[in-house]
Design an enzyme around this catalytic site. Sequence first.
Site, PDB file in Angstrom:
ATOM      1  N   LYS A  10     -10.805  -2.256  -5.357  1.00 53.43           N
ATOM      2  CA  LYS A  10     -11.531  -0.983  -5.331  1.00 53.43           C
ATOM      3  C   LYS A  10     -10.658   0.137  -5.851  1.00 53.43           C
ATOM      4  CE  LYS A  10     -13.714  -1.926  -0.871  1.00 53.43           C
ATOM      5  NZ  LYS A  10     -13.571  -1.761   0.568  1.00 53.43           N
ATOM      6  N   LYS A  69      -5.009  -8.453  -8.509  1.00 54.59           N
ATOM      7  CA  LYS A  69      -6.245  -8.660  -7.759  1.00 54.59           C
ATOM      8  C   LYS A  69      -7.326  -7.667  -8.193  1.00 54.59           C
ATOM      9  CE  LYS A  69      -6.411  -7.116  -3.404  1.00 54.59           C
ATOM     10  NZ  LYS A  69      -6.351  -6.948  -1.950  1.00 54.59           N
ATOM     11  N   LYS A 129       0.817  -1.220   0.000  1.00 55.77           N
ATOM     12  CA  LYS A 129       0.000   0.000   0.000  1.00 55.77           C
ATOM     13  C   LYS A 129       0.842   1.257   0.000  1.00 55.77           C
ATOM     14  CE  LYS A 129      -4.609  -0.579   1.756  1.00 55.77           C
ATOM     15  NZ  LYS A 129      -5.390  -0.810   2.959  1.00 55.77           N
TER      16      LYS A 129
HETATM   17  P1  AMP Z   1     -11.552  -4.885   1.493  1.00 55.35           P
HETATM   18  O1  AMP Z   1     -12.436  -4.352   0.453  1.00 55.35           O
HETATM   19  O2  AMP Z   1     -10.119  -4.864   1.116  1.00 55.35           O
HETATM   20  O3  AMP Z   1     -11.845  -4.334   2.859  1.00 55.35           O
HETATM   21  O4  AMP Z   1     -11.900  -6.434   1.584  1.00 55.35           O
HETATM   22  C1  AMP Z   1     -13.086  -6.939   2.145  1.00 55.35           C
HETATM   23  C2  AMP Z   1     -13.130  -8.451   2.005  1.00 55.35           C
HETATM   24  O5  AMP Z   1     -13.150  -8.815   0.621  1.00 55.35           O
HETATM   25  C3  AMP Z   1     -11.897  -9.170   2.594  1.00 55.35           C
HETATM   26  O6  AMP Z   1     -12.309 -10.397   3.173  1.00 55.35           O
HETATM   27  C4  AMP Z   1     -11.038  -9.415   1.395  1.00 55.35           C
HETATM   28  O7  AMP Z   1     -10.179 -10.516   1.566  1.00 55.35           O
HETATM   29  C5  AMP Z   1     -12.074  -9.690   0.315  1.00 55.35           C
HETATM   30  N1  AMP Z   1     -11.543  -9.355  -1.010  1.00 55.35           N
HETATM   31  C6  AMP Z   1     -11.127  -8.134  -1.448  1.00 55.35           C
HETATM   32  N2  AMP Z   1     -10.704  -8.196  -2.738  1.00 55.35           N
HETATM   33  C7  AMP Z   1     -10.870  -9.502  -3.120  1.00 55.35           C
HETATM   34  C8  AMP Z   1     -10.628 -10.208  -4.343  1.00 55.35           C
HETATM   35  N3  AMP Z   1     -10.141  -9.606  -5.425  1.00 55.35           N
HETATM   36  N4  AMP Z   1     -10.914 -11.530  -4.370  1.00 55.35           N
HETATM   37  C9  AMP Z   1     -11.427 -12.171  -3.281  1.00 55.35           C
HETATM   38  N5  AMP Z   1     -11.672 -11.558  -2.101  1.00 55.35           N
HETATM   39  C10 AMP Z   1     -11.412 -10.242  -2.014  1.00 55.35           C
END
Ligand code: AMP
Length: 343
Positions: free
Chosen positions: A208, A205, A121
């Site tokens: 967002k 990956k 990050k």
């Molecule tokens: P975040 O949006 O980073 O707070 O992630 C929220 C949840 O979504 C967490 O459990 C992450 O591991 C999961 N997550 C985020 N991006 C991905 C992705 N590309 N594939 C699978 N899981 C994801």
Amino acid sequence: MTDSTTTYTGPERVFSGVQPTGALHLGNYLGALKKFALLQHDMECIYCIVDLHAITVFQDPKTLADQTRHIAAAYLASGVDPAKALVYNQSAVRAHTELAWYFNCVARTGWVNRMTQFKDKVGKNAEKASVGLYTYPVLQAADILAFKATHVPVGEDQKQHLELSRDIAQKFNNDFGVPNFFPHPKPLIDGPGAKVMSLRDGTKKMSKSDPSDASRINLTDDADAIAKKIRKAKTDTGDVPATMKELEGRPDIANLVGIYAALANISEKDVLAQHAGSQFGPFKAALADVAVEAMAPITDLMSRYLADPDELDRILSKAGDKAAEIADPIVADVRKIIGFRGA
Ligand code: AMP
Ligand code: TRP
């Protein structure tokens, strides 16, 4: 360190969280939200909107509460039932911040220095990052262990943070001579949805923060947008292979097959069996149908929940009170274990 939970005899409990930053996408849905809804039938589940984690990067005070409601609506639209599971925002329950401080004193800087998410990050700008962003995974451990949660459904990118949670639990138990006080929480990371990749680059990956909106399917995208993004998804010059072995070295195709499998609730092998030899045009059309069928009801429900923010607030506040009733006595025990006067 070991990840065994065999000596812990407390109740099984699920905890997970999502940050209220930016719109949710298919990766969040398949990696996290879809599992949240499935687990509530089998175990006690606590699902948090982690607004304290969100502020490790500056958030506009004018929009933070709405962003929180947005994630709450996504949880509910994905099938989380507020009568079965707790859905609340982290900052409403003081146990998180308090336990995070104690854990800051248990975790070693060497452990935190290894966290790849922080390094990815901040890149070369670590000195400009907030201290909160650095200790972010320590707060995550506090989230989980304030409830003595035993199972944590997350995407694959959270694996290392979960290892840190286990190390903190184990060191606390050892240092204070309370061998089974905290469980060693287990990550629930499985299935083809655990790592959804970008539609523009199968080696990155789905995220967002990707500047290209075409790289992800947002939970708010309508049927046309979903179909268009899938039609434009990156592929190669071949066609759909027949075996998993032939997916190796073809990350874009492997990603589409994985997404198909996760959305249709079938194995990747079955996807290949059904589509082997197909050109990508018809395969993408079939995938778009599966995606629209799975996602359209969620998008629709989400906007209905968002149309009634007062009801969302009632759900969040009620669950926050219940969450505090579970976490407060656990953190009170921690205070006693540490040996504070008056604890
Ligand atoms: P975040 O949006 O980073 O707070 O992630 C929220 C949840 O979504 C967490 O459990 C992450 O591991 C999961 N997550 C985020 N991006 C991905 C992705 N590309 N594939 C699978 N899981 C994801
Ligand atoms: N770090 C997680 C993410 O970015 C969010 C999170 C915070 C979390 N606390 C948690 C996930 C506790 C699981 C359990 O996705």
